[in-house]
Design an enzyme around this catalytic site. Sequence first.
Site, short mmCIF file in Angstrom:
data_model
loop_
_atom_site.label_atom_id
_atom_site.label_comp_id
_atom_site.label_asym_id
_atom_site.label_seq_id
_atom_site.Cartn_x
_atom_site.Cartn_y
_atom_site.Cartn_z
CD GLU A 1 -3.18 -6.54 6.09
OE1 GLU A 1 -2.76 -6.83 7.07
OE2 GLU A 1 -3.99 -6.21 5.99
CG ASN B 1 -2.51 -0.46 1.32
OD1 ASN B 1 -3.24 -1.39 -0.62
ND2 ASN B 1 -2.58 -1.08 1.72
CG ASP C 1 -8.51 -0.90 -3.43
OD1 ASP C 1 -8.33 -1.70 -2.30
OD2 ASP C 1 -9.19 -0.43 -3.28
#
Length: 280
Positions: free
Chosen positions: A202, A167, A176
């Site tokens: 996650e 991220n 995503d």
Amino acid sequence: MSTEPRQIHYSYRLLGQDSEWLNLPAGSVPFVIYSHLPAGHFTFALRATIPGIKQPILETHFPVNVEYRWYEYRFVKIALIIVLALFLYDLISNQIRKLRLMITNKTLELQETNLRLKELANTDELTGLLNRRAFTEMFEKNCAQFSKTKDQFSVFILDIDFFKKINDNEGHLAGDAVIQYIAQKITENIRQQDFAARYGGEEFVIMLPNADMETTCQVASRIGNAISEKPVPYQGREIPVTVSIGVAVMKENDDANSLLERADERLYMAKNQGRNRVSS
């Protein structure tokens, strides 16, 4: 004394229709038309008088027969009533059939809508897998039945390794894409009777009915290898991804919480042992 001829005055009536004598204009030819008479037998009376003479100089009667019109016969009326009744019955039947069809279609649409709403309520929007609420409900139900059926099942928790770095380095949209990619690999590699859910950001959880430890580890390893063998393609870049997996099998004294806790403990063992592995 005048010798001028006197005019004859005519009057008439149709017995059964006219209540009194009706006079024709003086000097006119006696000609009368009756319209819209009902069917039946009548008598037409004609009388001739001369002014100044009390008694009529002529009074005569003629029989008049009015035939029934075709639609006035009893059998025709009955036939018309039957035809009208059949027409109304067919009309009403068609309307009822249309109404029933409309109700059926609306019912099916409502059922489909309710099913879709239920699916949406039970589905994780990003991955299409079960969401945590739906999985928990089903998982707890299986755990409760285990004490009665003794049907063995297992569960494993899968967590993306170093997902925060993905991220931070690639962006949340890339994160995503990684989550969707892993969900796809899970779906491709579990059995038809298995259930997979996105449990947290996650983190994924998979339940395998009628599976022992060996079968569960095989399925978990197959998923891990499918994820790690190829990087995730994203906007022309490739993002390498691995996962850690903790496996647990339902035991005699387990409940839903204890089984998940044991799978979670195995997950942290896999993390501590270097990640990208299955721990049972």
